[in-house]
Design a protein around this motif. Structure first.
Motif, short mmCIF file in Angstrom:
data_model
loop_
_atom_site.label_atom_id
_atom_site.label_comp_id
_atom_site.label_asym_id
_atom_site.label_seq_id
_atom_site.Cartn_x
_atom_site.Cartn_y
_atom_site.Cartn_z
N SER A 97 0.83 -1.22 0.00
CA SER A 97 0.00 0.00 0.00
C SER A 97 0.86 1.27 0.00
O SER A 97 0.33 2.38 -0.10
CB SER A 97 -0.95 0.01 1.21
OG SER A 97 -0.26 0.32 2.41
N PHE A 98 2.19 1.11 0.10
CA PHE A 98 3.05 2.29 -0.02
C PHE A 98 2.92 2.84 -1.44
O PHE A 98 2.91 2.07 -2.40
CB PHE A 98 4.53 1.95 0.18
CG PHE A 98 4.92 1.41 1.54
CD1 PHE A 98 4.02 1.31 2.59
CD2 PHE A 98 6.23 1.00 1.77
CE1 PHE A 98 4.40 0.82 3.82
CE2 PHE A 98 6.62 0.51 3.00
CZ PHE A 98 5.71 0.41 4.02
N THR A 99 2.84 4.15 -1.55
CA THR A 99 2.86 4.78 -2.88
C THR A 99 3.94 5.85 -2.88
O THR A 99 4.47 6.21 -1.83
CB THR A 99 1.51 5.45 -3.19
OG1 THR A 99 1.32 6.55 -2.26
CG2 THR A 99 0.35 4.48 -3.07
N GLU A 100 4.21 6.37 -4.06
CA GLU A 100 5.24 7.41 -4.14
C GLU A 100 4.91 8.59 -3.22
O GLU A 100 5.78 9.19 -2.62
CB GLU A 100 5.30 7.90 -5.59
CG GLU A 100 6.70 8.16 -6.08
CD GLU A 100 6.70 8.44 -7.57
OE1 GLU A 100 6.92 9.61 -7.91
OE2 GLU A 100 6.45 7.50 -8.35
N ASP A 101 3.61 8.89 -3.09
CA ASP A 101 3.19 10.04 -2.27
C ASP A 101 2.95 9.68 -0.81
O ASP A 101 2.96 10.56 0.05
CB ASP A 101 1.89 10.64 -2.83
CG ASP A 101 2.10 11.19 -4.23
OD1 ASP A 101 3.24 11.62 -4.51
OD2 ASP A 101 1.15 11.15 -5.02
N ARG A 160 4.38 6.99 1.70
CA ARG A 160 5.29 5.89 2.04
C ARG A 160 6.21 6.36 3.14
O ARG A 160 6.50 7.56 3.26
CB ARG A 160 6.14 5.50 0.82
CG ARG A 160 6.95 6.69 0.30
CD ARG A 160 7.94 6.30 -0.77
NE ARG A 160 8.61 7.47 -1.34
CZ ARG A 160 9.64 8.08 -0.77
NH1 ARG A 160 10.14 7.65 0.36
NH2 ARG A 160 10.17 9.16 -1.34
N ARG A 174 9.12 -4.64 -2.80
CA ARG A 174 7.89 -3.83 -2.87
C ARG A 174 8.13 -2.42 -2.34
O ARG A 174 7.65 -1.43 -2.89
CB ARG A 174 6.78 -4.47 -2.05
CG ARG A 174 6.12 -5.60 -2.76
CD ARG A 174 4.89 -6.06 -2.05
NE ARG A 174 4.37 -7.20 -2.78
CZ ARG A 174 3.10 -7.53 -2.88
NH1 ARG A 174 2.19 -6.79 -2.30
NH2 ARG A 174 2.73 -8.58 -3.56
N ALA A 202 9.98 -0.23 -4.76
CA ALA A 202 9.17 0.20 -5.91
C ALA A 202 8.44 1.51 -5.60
O ALA A 202 8.15 2.30 -6.50
CB ALA A 202 8.18 -0.89 -6.28
N ALA A 203 8.16 1.73 -4.30
CA ALA A 203 7.47 2.97 -3.92
C ALA A 203 8.46 4.06 -3.52
O ALA A 203 8.06 5.18 -3.20
CB ALA A 203 6.51 2.69 -2.77
N THR A 237 10.80 3.55 -0.92
CA THR A 237 11.18 3.35 0.49
C THR A 237 12.45 2.52 0.58
O THR A 237 12.56 1.48 -0.08
CB THR A 237 10.04 2.63 1.24
OG1 THR A 237 8.88 3.46 1.24
CG2 THR A 237 10.44 2.29 2.67
N ASP A 277 -4.31 0.76 5.50
CA ASP A 277 -3.15 0.88 4.63
C ASP A 277 -2.18 1.90 5.25
O ASP A 277 -2.47 2.48 6.30
CB ASP A 277 -3.56 1.29 3.20
CG ASP A 277 -4.30 2.63 3.17
OD1 ASP A 277 -4.31 3.35 4.20
OD2 ASP A 277 -4.88 2.96 2.12
N TRP A 278 -1.03 2.09 4.58
CA TRP A 278 -0.03 2.98 5.16
C TRP A 278 -0.56 4.41 5.31
O TRP A 278 -0.30 5.09 6.31
CB TRP A 278 1.26 2.97 4.33
CG TRP A 278 2.20 4.04 4.77
CD1 TRP A 278 2.51 5.19 4.10
CD2 TRP A 278 2.91 4.11 6.03
NE1 TRP A 278 3.38 5.96 4.86
CE2 TRP A 278 3.64 5.32 6.04
CE3 TRP A 278 3.00 3.27 7.13
CZ2 TRP A 278 4.45 5.70 7.11
CZ3 TRP A 278 3.81 3.64 8.21
CH2 TRP A 278 4.52 4.85 8.19
#
Ligand code: SF4
Ligand code: SF4
Length: 361
Positions: free
Chosen positions: A48-52, A54, A78, A81-82, A84, A254-255
C-alpha cells in the motif's frame, strides 16, 4: 537515526516472532514456536506504499526475520518500488558456523534477502556471542559489504562502562575500519524491535516533567498485525493495547491511514512534544495523581486510566497549535543530529560510532 524523531518517516515491521536462537537477554522470549506474522498481510500492507504515501525507511525485524528470507526479499522489493529504503536486523543464526574465511557465503535464500535490502545490520553482544561467535557475525557483515550493501552493528553492553563494549567496538574498527557504523545500547527490559533505537531515555525531564518522546514517531507492526504508536516492548506485547497507543491493524488499514493517525492524533503529538510525565503533571486532577508517579513509559501506558488527562491532552494537541508544537519538537531533535539522538537514547559514551562514514549504497 537522523529520521528517527520524524513522525511516520519510518516503519518497524515484525517479519516473524520466531527465532532459532535462545539469547538469555531476549525480552521477546522468541523461540521457533512463537507466533508467525501473516505474510500475505505484510505484503499487502507494504504494497500500500505509494510514491506520495510511504515511509522513508522500512525496518525489518523480529524474532529473526531471516527465518523468512523470501518474505524479506519480497517486502524490500515492494518497498523500493514505492521509493522506500529497507533495513534488516538479524541475529545471524545462519552464520553460526562461519569460519570468517573470505570464501564464506550464506545459504542462497538468505543471500538473496541480504542483497535485496538497502541496509544490513547484525546484533552482537555477550549473549548473542554464546549463540553465534563474533567472528561468524562479522563474516555475515563482511559478506554484505562485499555484496555492496551498507551495513552496521547493533551492540549491547551491561552499561556504558562495560569492558565488553570497548573490546567489541575496537575489534569492529580493526576489522572494518570506518565502513561499519555502530549503534550501541545498554541492556534494559525492552525488546528486540526497540533495539533499532531504544525506548529508554537517558535525559532528565525539564521543568514540570517536559521530556519529549521521539519513540512515538515511528509506528511498529507487531506479530499479530496490530500497529502500535511506539516500540516500547510492553506496548508491542500486551493486549489490549491502550487506545491512545494503537494506530491500526494491517488487516484493515493501509499505510496512508496509519501515517495519518501517527501524524495527527492529538495525544501522540503531545507525547512527542512534551512527553507523558508532563501531561500527567499538567492535566492530572484525580487524587491518585498526588501519589507516587510511575516511570516514563509506564506512566504513558497508564494515561489510559486517566480519561481527564487524555481529554485535556487531546484538546491541547488538536488543530494548528498542536501540529505546530509537534513540528517544533521534531525540528529541535532533527537539528541536534543523530549522535545527540543516540547520546540521549543509547550509550552516550559510544554515540559517535553511529556517525562513522559507513558504506553508502
Ligand atoms: S535476542 Fe534476538 S537473536 Fe536472540 S533469541 Fe531473541 S530474537 Fe533471537
Ligand atoms: S513514552 Fe509512551 S509513546 Fe513513548 S515509548 Fe514510552 S510508551 Fe511509547
Amino acid at each position: 537515526m537522523s529520521l528517527r524523531p520524524v513522525p511516520a518517516a519510518g516503519l518497524l515491521l515484525t517479519v516473524t516472532g520466531r527465532c532459532p536462537l535462545r539469547c538469555a537477554h531476549c525480552s521477546t522470549a522468541s523461540t521457533l514456536a512463537s507466533a508467525e506474522t501473516d505474510a500475505g498481510l505484510l505484503q499487502r500492507f507494504v504494497g500500500s506504499f505509494t510514491e506520495d504515501a510511504r515511509p522513508a525507511v522500512l525496518m525489518l525485524t523480529g524474532g529473526e526475520p531471516l527465518l523468512r528470507p523470501g518474505t524479506v526479499a519480497a517486502l524490500a522489493t515492494r518497498a523500493r518500488a514505492a521509493g522506500t529504503r529497507s533495513a534488516l536486523l538479524t541475529g545471524a543464526f545462519f552464520a553460526a558456523r562461519a569460519t570468517g574465511s573470505a570464501t564464506w557465503r550464506p545459504p542462497r535464500a538468505v543471500a538473496r534477502a541480504v542483497t535485496a535490502v538497502d541496509h544490513f545490520s547484525v546484533s552482537v553482544d555477550a549473549f548473542h556471542e554464546r549463540e553465534v561467535p563474533r567472528a561468524a557475525a562479522f563474516a555475515a557483515v563482511r559478506y554484505a559489504l562485499d555484496a555492496g550493501i551498507a551495513s552496521s552493528l547493533h551492540l549491547v553492553g551491561n552499561g556504558p562502562d562495560d569492558p565488553y563494549l570497548e573490546d567489541v567496538t575496537a575489534d569492529a574498527r580493526r576489522t572494518f575500519g570506518d565502513r561499519v557504523p555502530m549503534l550501541v545500547n545498554t541492556v534494559r527490559p525492552v525488546g528486540r524491535a526497540a533495539s533499532w533505537a531504544a525506548a529508554k531515555t537517558q535525559a532528565r525531564p525539564g521543568p514540570r516533567g517536559v521530556l519529549p518522546c521521539a519513540m512515538a514517531a515511528w509506528p511498529v507492526v507487531a506479530g499479530d498485525g496490530t500497529v502500535l504508536a511506539c516500540c516500547n516492548q510492553d506496548v508491542v506485547d500486551r493486549r489490549p493495547v491502550p487506545e491512545h497507543l494503537r494506530v491500526g491493524h494491517i488487516a484493515q488499514d493501509d499505510w496512508a491511514a496509519v501515517r495519518g493517525r501517527v501524524r495527527s492524533a492529538p495525544v501522540l503529538r503531545m507525547i512527542r512534544a512534551v512527553g507523558p510525565l508532563h501531561l500527567r503533571e499538567r492535566f492530572g486532577t484525580s487524587a491518585e495523581d498526588t501519589g507516587p508517579r510511575p516511570g516514563y513509559c509506564a506512566g504513558c501506558r497508564a494515561l489510559a486510566e486517566h480519561p481527564e488527562v487524555l481529554a485535556a491532552t487531546g484538546r491541547a494537541g488538536a488543530g494548528a497549535a498542536g501540529a505546530l508544537l509537534d513540528l517544533h519538537a521534531t525540528r529541535r531533535q532533527v537539528e541536534a543530529g543523530p549522535v545527540e539522538f543516540v547520546r540521549r537514547h543509547g550509550s552516550a559514551a559510544h554515540a559517535q560510532l553511529v556517525a562513522l562514514p559507513g558504506t553508502p549504497k
